[in-house]
Enzyme design. Structure first.
Site, PDB file in Angstrom:
ATOM      1  N   ASP A   8       0.886  -1.165   0.000  1.00  0.00           N
ATOM      2  CA  ASP A   8       0.000   0.000   0.000  1.00  0.00           C
ATOM      3  C   ASP A   8       0.924   1.215   0.000  1.00  0.00           C
ATOM      4  O   ASP A   8       1.538   1.534   1.020  1.00  0.00           O
ATOM      5  CB  ASP A   8      -0.891  -0.030   1.245  1.00  0.00           C
ATOM      6  CG  ASP A   8      -1.700   1.256   1.420  1.00  0.00           C
ATOM      7  OD1 ASP A   8      -1.657   2.132   0.532  1.00  0.00           O
ATOM      8  OD2 ASP A   8      -2.378   1.385   2.464  1.00  0.00           O
ATOM      9  N   LYS A  69       2.746  11.401  -3.375  1.00  0.00           N
ATOM     10  CA  LYS A  69       1.708  10.742  -4.167  1.00  0.00           C
ATOM     11  C   LYS A  69       0.813  11.755  -4.887  1.00  0.00           C
ATOM     12  O   LYS A  69       0.268  11.480  -5.947  1.00  0.00           O
ATOM     13  CB  LYS A  69       0.867   9.861  -3.240  1.00  0.00           C
ATOM     14  CG  LYS A  69      -0.052   8.878  -3.943  1.00  0.00           C
ATOM     15  CD  LYS A  69      -0.671   7.961  -2.907  1.00  0.00           C
ATOM     16  CE  LYS A  69      -1.697   7.027  -3.497  1.00  0.00           C
ATOM     17  NZ  LYS A  69      -2.244   6.125  -2.465  1.00  0.00           N
ATOM     18  N   GLU A 167      -7.268   0.611  -4.356  1.00  0.00           N
ATOM     19  CA  GLU A 167      -7.269   0.520  -2.898  1.00  0.00           C
ATOM     20  C   GLU A 167      -8.604   0.043  -2.314  1.00  0.00           C
ATOM     21  O   GLU A 167      -8.614  -0.874  -1.496  1.00  0.00           O
ATOM     22  CB  GLU A 167      -6.826   1.862  -2.300  1.00  0.00           C
ATOM     23  CG  GLU A 167      -5.319   2.025  -2.455  1.00  0.00           C
ATOM     24  CD  GLU A 167      -4.832   3.457  -2.476  1.00  0.00           C
ATOM     25  OE1 GLU A 167      -5.612   4.365  -2.114  1.00  0.00           O
ATOM     26  OE2 GLU A 167      -3.674   3.673  -2.868  1.00  0.00           O
ATOM     27  N   ASP A 189     -13.324   5.027   1.148  1.00  0.00           N
ATOM     28  CA  ASP A 189     -11.887   5.066   1.446  1.00  0.00           C
ATOM     29  C   ASP A 189     -11.373   6.505   1.442  1.00  0.00           C
ATOM     30  O   ASP A 189     -11.162   7.095   0.389  1.00  0.00           O
ATOM     31  CB  ASP A 189     -11.150   4.212   0.395  1.00  0.00           C
ATOM     32  CG  ASP A 189      -9.636   4.185   0.602  1.00  0.00           C
ATOM     33  OD1 ASP A 189      -9.143   4.856   1.531  1.00  0.00           O
ATOM     34  OD2 ASP A 189      -8.948   3.501  -0.174  1.00  0.00           O
TER      35      ASP A 189
END
Lengths: 608, 238
Positions: A8, A69, A167, A189
């Site tokens: 992850d 990211k 994810e 999420d």
């Protein structure tokens, strides 16, 4: 087949997990947390990653990269609005952001690769084998460029990325495996920097994604920023201080805002406290959960629109959802839980650790790919429509959003002018009518044999693979020949650039390995010096004085080598000591045996 | 920029002939896997979606059966299960999966299913321009005028409010028309299936088939026409 790990790669934290006899587990280094902060810092001793790098956020803000990211697969223009918040320097080259760290500049995939490498090392140390393959997760709403950038990061880190998975879907896999659920589930999420909502149907081991939606620029970071902005305004008003000229203090404010937010998930009020520069003392402020809720409500509401759209795209109503699963650290916020519960009319599940569930799911997917699990299958969708620009700058959709992947579409192309030798194709991703409002993925020129207008027939196949990444092939229908297509990504590294970065990373890796060897050799040498000194003190009287002198000579030789930079020299001197001290070891063993046997009967000795 | 043609005339005759296994060259008897070497076989481009799912060419389909078959074939073809196989097998798995997903998406939706069946039986609906019936044409011309007038108007004015009321009424009428067309389609679907089930080969049956297909094509085409107008209308008055 060699082991595949699940990773992850998060905005704020990253984790690696593996499958342990049918159960996914996260890997933590010795006595450390499993989470590795996604932070890379350039220090005097080189680049460092994780918890130690996080400490440099306030000490060394200009040379400490966090939330990288957010920049994956982006151009500088994409992130213009938030540049002011980042203390490190961003530039752009070839449509790809570059982050300046000291003398060198790094692309976001290179920085991400450093985080991946840290996870790889952890996994290797823990599992005692070398790791070369991984499944890496990305937000479901990541576009093609962002997915490609993630894949590039894996390659630069020396990992073969067997699959990029979404994810929320990964979370569903981990959740489904544990709970053995059937029915329709919504995975909400909210991570450090991104938001995803996915609606899935779980039936007999098939995890079919019905629809997905989200916002790749909405997460915990944004909540922190709101609180930080509040603090900054108050500090300006009360102390006349503008902290934006103090990058170290800006980072301290951001970190304190994050801590206050986290505390307010369990408490109704908390006190934030910050050291101020220029001898202005301390800023202290009480923050209540109500105040936090008032600040955050607009952001939380922003997540609900995509939720409604995803439910609608699944052909369902919110009430049709059987279970709601919460993923990502930000779902610990009571306001988030409250709003999600109100939307779906159901109490959301949060049994699984929201920080770990994505990595666990990636490990499950890794197990499926290695053939370990065959009863589960994930059928995911592409989050955004894929199309090409047609006459008048309009986007013509070829593969609609929420289409199950792999998905393909064929399109026939011809020419308008006699003897025309090429057709330019512009690939787009997005839901807007006009090409310019959508994301440009790539451009390429289709080679066409010079023939009268309308005669050439070139069939182009657009294929979105199981990673959600686009592949393009072309075939001349007249000759049946296929043509290779060189695609120039609009916002990505070229293949050559990735190649070069991989080479660079090997060079760095070689440096890293020798540095590691030296450190380890010095540590071992230190330990050997200590134990041998102790042995001499305890047992020196048992051996000849000449032997004692020989050991002493070997000890000082090792001490000298330990100060040098050659790990092999250190190892050689260590071997010398072991050789010289052999007699001493034997003598001490004999002596201790003798001591131990005294006062005992023979029968006791043989029986024990 | 690009001159792209919509895939006209892409229809091929259904080819049921069995070929050879790409790997061991033995005669293919199995459906998607070679009986001898157990290698996955590329699904023929000429295989129609109904056959692929092992279903007769009917317009009434049980969604449960379709889903079960989709999951079963997904387990057979999905690239996840070919990670350790040869490049050739991985390529076949990818192609088959993509085809399977398109097939499922097409057959799952009753309208797309009917359009696909028409395409198989009589050529693509999209390529044939049918003129809408005169009354519908009139109605839509008038609606277009009202829409233009509304777009040009000051939204706060009284005339805009009158136009808005009219547009709402028009929307209700058009939506009723859509429902009527759905009902007509359902009826045609039933007639088609019944005719196919009887399996008659008489001249009369052939003519009946032709009529049903033509009626279906007209209604499907008008339905798209009305649907686009309604979307436009909803977007304007929203």
């Amino acid at each position: 087949m060699s082991r595949i790990v699940g990773i992850d790669l998060g905005t704020t934290n990253s984790l690696v997990a593996y499958m342990d006899h049918g159960t996914p587990r996260v890997i933590s280094a010795h006595h450390e947390r499993a989470m590795v902060p996604s932070v890379v810092a350039l220090t005097d001793n080189g680049l460092i990653v994780g918890d130690s790098a996080k400490e440099h956020l306030t000490r060394n803000p200009e040379r400490t990269v966090y939330s990288v990211k957010r920049f994956m697969g982006k151009s500088l223009a994409d992130v213009q609005g938030e540049l002011a918040y980042f203390p490190y320097t961003l530039t752009e080259k070839g449509g790809v952001i570059r982050i300046k760290l000291g003398e060198k500049s790094y692309s976001p995939p290179q920085i991400s690769a450093m985080i991946l490498k840290e996870l790889k090392l952890r996994a290797e140390a823990f599992l005692g084998e070398s790791i070369a393959k991984a499944v890496i997760t990305v937000p479901a709403y990541f576009n093609d460029s962002q997915r490609q950038a993630t894949k590039d990061a894996g390659m630069i880190a020396g990992l073969e990325v067997l699959r990029i998975i979404n994810e929320p879907t990964a979370a569903a896999l981990a959740y489904g495996l544990q709970e053995r659920t059937q029915g329709t589930i919504a995975v909400y999420d909210l991570g450090g920097g991104t938001f995803d909502i996915s609606i899935l149907k779980l039936k007999n081991g098939i995890f079919e994604v019905l629809a997905t939606n989200g916002d790749t620029h909405l997460g915990g970071d944004d909540f922190d920023q709101l609180i930080a902005d509040l603090f900054l305004t108050e500090i300006r008003r009360q102390y006349g201080l503008d902290l934006s000229t103090h990058p170290d203090h800006m980072q301290a404010v951001r970190l304190e805002a994050e801590r206050a937010k986290i505390r307010l998930s369990d408490e109704l009020k908390t006190t934030a406290s910050l050291d101020l520069p220029d001898g202005k003392g301390r800023f202290t402020r009480e923050l209540t959960r109500d105040q936090l809720d008032a600040l955050s409500i607009a952001l939380v509401e922003r997540t609900l629109g995509p939720c409604r759209l995803a439910v609608k795209d699944s052909g369902l109503a919110p009430g049709d959802i059987d279970e709601v699963v919460l993923v990502g650290g930000s779902t610990r916020m009571p306001l988030v839980r409250q709003r999600v519960q109100a939307l779906f009319g159901k109490r959301p599940h949060c049994e699984l650790n929201p920080d770990e569930v994505v990595a666990l799911g990636a490990a499950v997917q890794a197990d499926i790919l290695s053939g370990g699990t065959t009863d589960m299958l994930l059928l995911d969708v592409t989050p955004l429509s894929l199309g090409i620009e047609t006459m008048g700058g309009v986007m013509s959709s070829l593969i609609r959003r929420n289409t199950t992947i792999p998905a393909s579409a064929k399109e026939m192309f011809t020419t308008y002018v006699d003897g025309q030798t090429g057709v330019d194709i512009h690939i787009l991703q997005g839901e807007r009518e006009l090409a310019k409002d959508n994301r440009s993925l790539a451009r390429f020129r289709l080679k066409v044999p010079p023939l009268p207008a309308g005669v050439p027939r070139i069939e182009v196949t657009f294929l979105i693979d199981a990673n959600g990444i686009l592949n393009v092939t072309a075939k001349d229908m007249r000759t049946g020949e296929t043509q290779s297509i060189e695609i120039k990504p609009s916002y990505g590294l070229s293949d050559q650039e990735v190649e070069r970065m991989i080479e660079d990373s090997f060079k760095f890796a070689a440096d890293d390995v020798s540095a590691r060897k030296l450190i380890e050799a010095r540590l071992d040498a230190g330990a050997l010096l200590t134990t041998t000194e102790k042995s001499l003190a305890d047992g020196g009287h048992l051996i000849a004085t000449g032997d004692v002198a020989a050991i002493r000579t070997a000890l000082s030789a090792l001490a000298a080598a330990k100060d040098g930079n050659d790990p092999r020299a250190i190892r050689a001197r260590m071997a010398d000591i072991e050789q010289a001290a052999k007699g001493l070891t034997v003598a001490m063993l004999d002596d201790s045996l003798k001591q131990g046997l005294q006062g005992k009967k023979v029968s006791d000795v043989t029986q024990s | 920029m690009s001159g792209h043609i919509h895939n006209t005339d892409d229809r091929r005759e259904l080819q049921m002939a069995r070929s050879m296994c790409w790997h061991c060259q033995s005669e293919m008897a199995g459906e998607y896997f070679c009986d001898r070497c157990v290698k996955v076989q590329p699904v023929s481009k000429d295989l129609d979606y109904f056959t692929c799912f092992g279903l007769p060419r009917r317009l009434a389909l049980d969604p449960q059966t379709l889903e079960t078959k989709f999951y079963e074939l997904s387990r057979a073809f999905h690239p996840d299960f070919y990670q350790n196989k040869s490049d050739a097998e991985q390529t076949i798995s990818l192609g088959n999966s993509a085809m399977l997903n398109t097939a499922y998406r097409t057959l799952r939706d009753p309208i797309q299913r009917a359009e696909y069946l028409l395409d198989l039986e009589a050529g693509s609906v999209k390529d044939i321009r049918t003129t809408p019936p005169a009354d519908l044409f009139e109605e839509i011309l008038e609606l277009q005028d009202t829409l233009d007038e509304f777009r040009a108007s000051d939204r706060a004015s009284e005339s805009a409010s009158t136009l808005r009321t009219k547009l709402h009424a028009d929307r209700a009428t058009l939506e009723q028309r859509q429902r009527d067309m759905e009902a007509q389609l359902q009826q045609l679907f039933g007639r088609w299936d019944a005719l196919q089930n009887r399996g008659e080969t008489t001249e009369q049956a052939r003519a009946e088939r032709g009529r049903i297909l033509k009626d279906m094509r007209d209604i499907l085409s008008n339905r798209t026409y009305v649907k686009n107008i309604v979307n436009d209308l909803v977007a304007t008055i929203a």
